[in-house]
Design a protein around this motif. Structure first.
Motif, PDB file in Angstrom:
ATOM      1  N   ALA A  78      34.896 -43.808   3.544  1.00  0.00           N
ATOM      2  CA  ALA A  78      33.713 -44.001   2.711  1.00  0.00           C
ATOM      3  C   ALA A  78      32.493 -44.305   3.578  1.00  0.00           C
ATOM      4  CB  ALA A  78      33.944 -45.135   1.718  1.00  0.00           C
ATOM      5  N   LEU A  79      31.308 -44.001   3.039  1.00  0.00           N
ATOM      6  CA  LEU A  79      30.063 -44.214   3.761  1.00  0.00           C
ATOM      7  C   LEU A  79      29.087 -45.031   2.918  1.00  0.00           C
ATOM      8  CD1 LEU A  79      29.436 -40.592   5.107  1.00  0.00           C
ATOM      9  CD2 LEU A  79      30.400 -42.508   6.400  1.00  0.00           C
TER      10      LEU A  79
ATOM     11  N   ALA B 168      31.979 -33.948   2.831  1.00  0.00           N
ATOM     12  CA  ALA B 168      32.929 -33.245   1.967  1.00  0.00           C
ATOM     13  C   ALA B 168      34.126 -34.134   1.650  1.00  0.00           C
ATOM     14  CB  ALA B 168      33.397 -31.965   2.643  1.00  0.00           C
ATOM     15  N   GLY B 169      34.348 -34.362   0.358  1.00  0.00           N
ATOM     16  CA  GLY B 169      35.490 -35.142  -0.091  1.00  0.00           C
ATOM     17  C   GLY B 169      35.353 -36.641   0.076  1.00  0.00           C
ATOM     18  N   ARG B 170      34.211 -37.114   0.537  1.00  0.00           N
ATOM     19  CA  ARG B 170      34.034 -38.543   0.793  1.00  0.00           C
ATOM     20  C   ARG B 170      33.475 -39.290  -0.415  1.00  0.00           C
ATOM     21  NH1 ARG B 170      33.330 -40.291   6.470  1.00  0.00           N
ATOM     22  NH2 ARG B 170      33.503 -38.511   7.883  1.00  0.00           N
ATOM     23  N   THR B 171      33.705 -40.599  -0.432  1.00  0.00           N
ATOM     24  CA  THR B 171      33.040 -41.500  -1.363  1.00  0.00           C
ATOM     25  C   THR B 171      31.786 -42.034  -0.691  1.00  0.00           C
ATOM     26  OG1 THR B 171      35.059 -42.180  -2.516  1.00  0.00           O
ATOM     27  CG2 THR B 171      33.189 -43.702  -2.593  1.00  0.00           C
ATOM     28  N   ILE B 172      30.658 -41.893  -1.376  1.00  0.00           N
ATOM     29  CA  ILE B 172      29.376 -42.350  -0.856  1.00  0.00           C
ATOM     30  C   ILE B 172      28.890 -43.508  -1.720  1.00  0.00           C
ATOM     31  CG2 ILE B 172      27.015 -41.728  -0.268  1.00  0.00           C
ATOM     32  CD1 ILE B 172      29.088 -40.129   1.299  1.00  0.00           C
TER      33      ILE B 172
ATOM     34  N   GLY C 265      26.399 -31.397  -2.217  1.00  0.00           N
ATOM     35  CA  GLY C 265      26.772 -31.217  -0.822  1.00  0.00           C
ATOM     36  C   GLY C 265      28.243 -31.429  -0.536  1.00  0.00           C
ATOM     37  N   GLY C 266      29.029 -31.761  -1.578  1.00  0.00           N
ATOM     38  CA  GLY C 266      30.466 -31.859  -1.401  1.00  0.00           C
ATOM     39  C   GLY C 266      31.056 -33.246  -1.512  1.00  0.00           C
ATOM     40  N   ALA C 267      30.244 -34.281  -1.739  1.00  0.00           N
ATOM     41  CA  ALA C 267      30.793 -35.626  -1.902  1.00  0.00           C
ATOM     42  C   ALA C 267      31.733 -35.668  -3.102  1.00  0.00           C
ATOM     43  CB  ALA C 267      29.669 -36.637  -2.086  1.00  0.00           C
ATOM     44  N   ALA C 268      32.828 -36.405  -2.973  1.00  0.00           N
ATOM     45  CA  ALA C 268      33.795 -36.492  -4.057  1.00  0.00           C
ATOM     46  C   ALA C 268      33.355 -37.497  -5.119  1.00  0.00           C
ATOM     47  CB  ALA C 268      35.160 -36.902  -3.506  1.00  0.00           C
ATOM     48  N   ARG C 269      32.633 -38.520  -4.706  1.00  0.00           N
ATOM     49  CA  ARG C 269      32.262 -39.591  -5.626  1.00  0.00           C
ATOM     50  C   ARG C 269      31.045 -40.306  -5.059  1.00  0.00           C
ATOM     51  NH1 ARG C 269      34.902 -43.279  -9.333  1.00  0.00           N
ATOM     52  NH2 ARG C 269      34.216 -45.437  -9.062  1.00  0.00           N
ATOM     53  N   VAL C 270      30.134 -40.696  -5.959  1.00  0.00           N
ATOM     54  CA  VAL C 270      28.948 -41.448  -5.552  1.00  0.00           C
ATOM     55  C   VAL C 270      28.887 -42.729  -6.384  1.00  0.00           C
ATOM     56  CG1 VAL C 270      26.436 -41.488  -5.390  1.00  0.00           C
ATOM     57  CG2 VAL C 270      27.680 -39.375  -4.907  1.00  0.00           C
ATOM     58  N   GLU C 271      28.705 -43.849  -5.691  1.00  0.00           N
ATOM     59  CA  GLU C 271      28.505 -45.131  -6.335  1.00  0.00           C
ATOM     60  C   GLU C 271      27.133 -45.671  -5.938  1.00  0.00           C
ATOM     61  OE1 GLU C 271      31.706 -47.823  -5.530  1.00  0.00           O
ATOM     62  OE2 GLU C 271      33.269 -46.383  -6.102  1.00  0.00           O
ATOM     63  N   LEU C 272      26.693 -46.725  -6.638  1.00  0.00           N
ATOM     64  CA  LEU C 272      25.398 -47.326  -6.357  1.00  0.00           C
ATOM     65  C   LEU C 272      25.546 -48.839  -6.349  1.00  0.00           C
ATOM     66  CD1 LEU C 272      22.279 -47.205  -6.034  1.00  0.00           C
ATOM     67  CD2 LEU C 272      22.127 -47.149  -8.535  1.00  0.00           C
TER      68      LEU C 272
END
Length: 252
Positions: free
Chosen positions: A130-131, A204-208, A231-238
């Protein structure tokens, strides 16, 4: 003297130096400046005036819920947001807003650590790759301010949680005017196309996890999330320090 002895001596001197520093410059409340017992903690009056949100809101957008039988608000059920999970430490108010304003415009960069301390418990379970990605500012604003406040907060959270911070994954490709006072539709139009992925963004495939200081309608975060998902992210949180929760209509 052995190497272990030298290191013990250095640590002893360092502890003594920190004790002396605390004696001369005791920790102060981020809200009002009163002397407190622990670094980056609030005094009792400021603590009780803050509205801590925690995990009790909508499972998706995080907005406080009132007397409903399920964990998802009607807005998210009707139109699932691009951002899978949104959390903020506190509701926006006088003290919460003061910290954000003093950090951004007063250059009180130490406040980023105070904000991060209360945001840290809201970081969910994350995969190893994750990033943490701070919501970007345009170059002109960074040049004037000297820093991105969201990046300062993200770095502190990343250091505490051991999550990589990737500030260059997404960038703001055109400046946008302040969104304050705009309607939701006006905000959407203003931020549309304002963000782009870096040329070699490996998402790609990452959780951001996007990191920001204040959430109002969420238009900027949604525009970032749209760019990341495309762009390929699997999931985005805030993850935010504070959010406006008394808006008549909370729109993502």
């Amino acid at each position: 003297m052995t190497w272990v002895g030298v290191m013990w001596g250095v640590a002893h001197v360092r502890r003594g130096g920190l004790w002396l520093l605390d004696l001369v410059l005791p920790p102060r409340c981020p809200g009002c400046g009163a002397i407190v017992g622990t670094l980056n903690s609030f005094c009792p009056p400021c603590w009780t005036s803050l509205d801590f949100l925690g995990h009790s809101g909508c499972e998706s957008c995080g907005i406080p819920l009132e007397a409903i039988d399920h964990g998802t608000c009607a807005g998210c059920l009707a139109r699932p947001p691009r951002i899978a999970r949104t959390r903020a430490a506190v509701a926006y108010g006088d003290i919460a807003g003061s910290l954000a304003i003093r950090l951004k415009y007063g250059r009180k960069i130490a406040l980023a650590k105070a904000m991060a301390r209360y945001m840290l418990p809201l970081v969910g379970e994350l995969p190893a790759d994750a990033l943490l990605v701070p919501v970007p500012l345009n170059r002109r604003r960074i040049a004037v301010r000297g820093f991105n406040q969201s990046l300062l907060i993200a770095r502190e959270i990343g250091r505490k949680r051991g999550v990589r911070v990737a500030p260059r994954i997404i960038r703001r490709i055109r400046p946008t005017p302040p969104l304050k006072g705009m309607s939701f539709t006006e905000r959407q139009k203003t931020v549309a196309g304002a963000f782009a992925l870096a040329a070699k963004a490996d998402i790609a495939g990452r959780t951001i996890v996007l990191v920001d200081d204040v959430l109002t309608t969420g238009s900027t975060a949604e525009a970032c999330a749209q760019t990341l998902l495309r762009g390929g992210a699997a999931r985005v949180e805030l993850l935010c320090w504070s959010r406006v929760v008394r808006n008549p209509i909370f729109v993502r």
